[in-house]
Design a protein around this motif. Structure first.
Motif, PDB file in Angstrom:
ATOM      1  N   VAL A 121       1.030  -1.235  -0.101  1.00  0.00           N
ATOM      2  CA  VAL A 121       0.016   0.159  -0.072  1.00  0.00           C
ATOM      3  C   VAL A 121       0.811   1.351  -0.057  1.00  0.00           C
ATOM      4  CG1 VAL A 121      -1.998   1.241   1.160  1.00  0.00           C
ATOM      5  CG2 VAL A 121      -1.753  -1.511   1.425  1.00  0.00           C
ATOM      6  N   LEU A 123       0.551   4.669  -1.191  1.00  0.00           N
ATOM      7  CA  LEU A 123      -0.018   5.870  -1.112  1.00  0.00           C
ATOM      8  C   LEU A 123       0.566   6.588  -0.044  1.00  0.00           C
ATOM      9  CD1 LEU A 123      -2.008   8.059  -2.465  1.00  0.00           C
ATOM     10  CD2 LEU A 123      -3.639   7.531  -0.928  1.00  0.00           C
ATOM     11  N   TYR A 161     -11.075  10.896  -2.556  1.00  0.00           N
ATOM     12  CA  TYR A 161     -10.236   9.843  -3.066  1.00  0.00           C
ATOM     13  C   TYR A 161     -11.061   8.808  -3.710  1.00  0.00           C
ATOM     14  CZ  TYR A 161      -6.290  12.420  -0.844  1.00  0.00           C
ATOM     15  OH  TYR A 161      -5.350  13.315  -0.435  1.00  0.00           O
ATOM     16  N   THR A 162     -11.991   8.166  -2.820  1.00  0.00           N
ATOM     17  CA  THR A 162     -13.045   7.187  -3.390  1.00  0.00           C
ATOM     18  C   THR A 162     -14.401   7.538  -3.112  1.00  0.00           C
ATOM     19  OG1 THR A 162     -13.022   6.168  -1.297  1.00  0.00           O
ATOM     20  CG2 THR A 162     -11.353   5.557  -2.771  1.00  0.00           C
ATOM     21  N   THR A 165     -14.739   8.381   0.498  1.00  0.00           N
ATOM     22  CA  THR A 165     -14.077   9.520   1.375  1.00  0.00           C
ATOM     23  C   THR A 165     -14.758  10.279   2.127  1.00  0.00           C
ATOM     24  OG1 THR A 165     -12.167   9.443  -0.109  1.00  0.00           O
ATOM     25  CG2 THR A 165     -12.377  11.278   1.384  1.00  0.00           C
ATOM     26  N   GLU A 189     -11.875   1.872   2.988  1.00  0.00           N
ATOM     27  CA  GLU A 189     -11.964   2.292   1.598  1.00  0.00           C
ATOM     28  C   GLU A 189     -12.056   3.694   1.242  1.00  0.00           C
ATOM     29  OE1 GLU A 189     -13.121  -1.134  -1.443  1.00  0.00           O
ATOM     30  OE2 GLU A 189     -14.935  -1.092   0.128  1.00  0.00           O
ATOM     31  N   VAL A 191      -9.571   5.905   1.186  1.00  0.00           N
ATOM     32  CA  VAL A 191      -8.279   6.616   0.414  1.00  0.00           C
ATOM     33  C   VAL A 191      -8.095   5.427  -0.894  1.00  0.00           C
ATOM     34  CG1 VAL A 191      -6.010   6.907   0.491  1.00  0.00           C
ATOM     35  CG2 VAL A 191      -7.341   7.554   2.464  1.00  0.00           C
ATOM     36  N   THR A 192      -8.073   4.374  -0.883  1.00  0.00           N
ATOM     37  CA  THR A 192      -8.064   3.431  -1.879  1.00  0.00           C
ATOM     38  C   THR A 192      -8.843   2.329  -1.904  1.00  0.00           C
ATOM     39  OG1 THR A 192      -5.525   3.927  -1.548  1.00  0.00           O
ATOM     40  CG2 THR A 192      -6.156   2.053  -2.914  1.00  0.00           C
ATOM     41  N   ASP A 193      -9.588   1.968  -2.926  1.00  0.00           N
ATOM     42  CA  ASP A 193     -10.717   0.921  -3.144  1.00  0.00           C
ATOM     43  C   ASP A 193      -9.828  -0.414  -2.878  1.00  0.00           C
ATOM     44  OD1 ASP A 193     -12.726   2.602  -4.056  1.00  0.00           O
ATOM     45  OD2 ASP A 193     -12.167   2.824  -6.166  1.00  0.00           O
TER      46      ASP A 193
END
Length: 249
Positions: A121, A123, A161-162, A165, A189, A191-193
């Protein structure tokens, strides 16, 4: 005020190159709304002190000197000496990627990390930051480290972000209240899926926020192992707090 303005503009140029990579003076001028002649002068000055360099295509990039400066900055933070060993222990106990972050202004800045054995991960890693409304680290800092109403009044532009968020005032107020009640953040989820994270505060003896500790990985694992991850986080966070306060006494 002119030197201060020049320094502020130089800081914006450095930040832009750090986030976007190689750029031409024209692109920098357009993105930052700075006159192109001023951008040329700023880049000449930054290059003269070894902070940027010219690359083919009349573009500029950050110099590798920043890597040395980053290492020096991290080593100067004696209050976190020994944190890497504890992060390694946290990875051993959870298999997840572990992060140590601190509150800086309106961002949660990653000071140290340890790559987990599960998914990478990437990011958030040393030197990078997340806003306080997103992610386990950011939302932990928001709940325990700032005046929430002042933050919401100041940071009104919040990029999603998604789809998950939290960006509205109401959602963030509710999240802060829930976080303070249970003592940790569950990032689902936002920030990132497909990625989840758990974050806990690192608090000093007077209750002040020293930093945030979090682990991140594939969401399905967190649904099954949240309690075990939380137990490990709270244990290591307490030891990081003791380490921090002992170092600065």
């Amino acid at each position: 005020m002119k030197p201060i303005r020049a320094l502020s503009n130089a800081d914006e140029v450095v930040r832009l190159l750090g986030s976007e990579g190689d750029m031409s003076p024209a692109e920098i001028a357009e993105r930052l709304d700075i006159p192109r002649p001023s951008v040329y002068r700023l880049l000449d000055g930054l290059e003269s002190i070894g902070l940027t360099e010219s690359v083919p295509g009349s573009r500029a990039r950050l110099n590798l000197r920043w890597l040395h400066l980053a290492d020096q900055a991290r080593e100067s933070m004696v209050e976190w000496a020994g944190a890497r060993e504890l992060l390694s222990e946290l990875v051993e106990r959870t298999s997840q990627t572990a992060y140590l972050t601190v509150l800086r202004g309106h961002e949660a800045v990653c000071l140290e990390w340890e790559q987990g054995r599960a998914v990478g991960v990437l990011l958030l890693k040393p030197g990078r930051s997340l806003p306080l409304y997103a992610g386990a680290a950011g939302r932990t800092c928001l709940a325990f480290g700032v005046n929430v109403e002042e933050y919401l009044d100041t940071v009104t532009e919040r990029r999603a972000y998604t789809a998950d968020t939290l960006t509205s005032d109401a959602a963030l107020r509710a999240d802060v209240e829930a976080t303070r009640r249970r003592g940790y953040v569950f990032s689902d989820e936002d920030v990132t899926d497909g990625i989840a994270a758990i974050g806990v505060p690192i608090r000093g003896s007077r209750g002040q926020l020293l930093g945030a500790l979090s682990v991140s990985g594939i969401k399905v694992e967190y649904l099954a192992k949240r309690d075990a991850y939380l137990e490990a986080l709270l244990d290591v966070a307490g030891r990081l707090a003791s380490l921090n306060e002992a170092a600065i006494q």
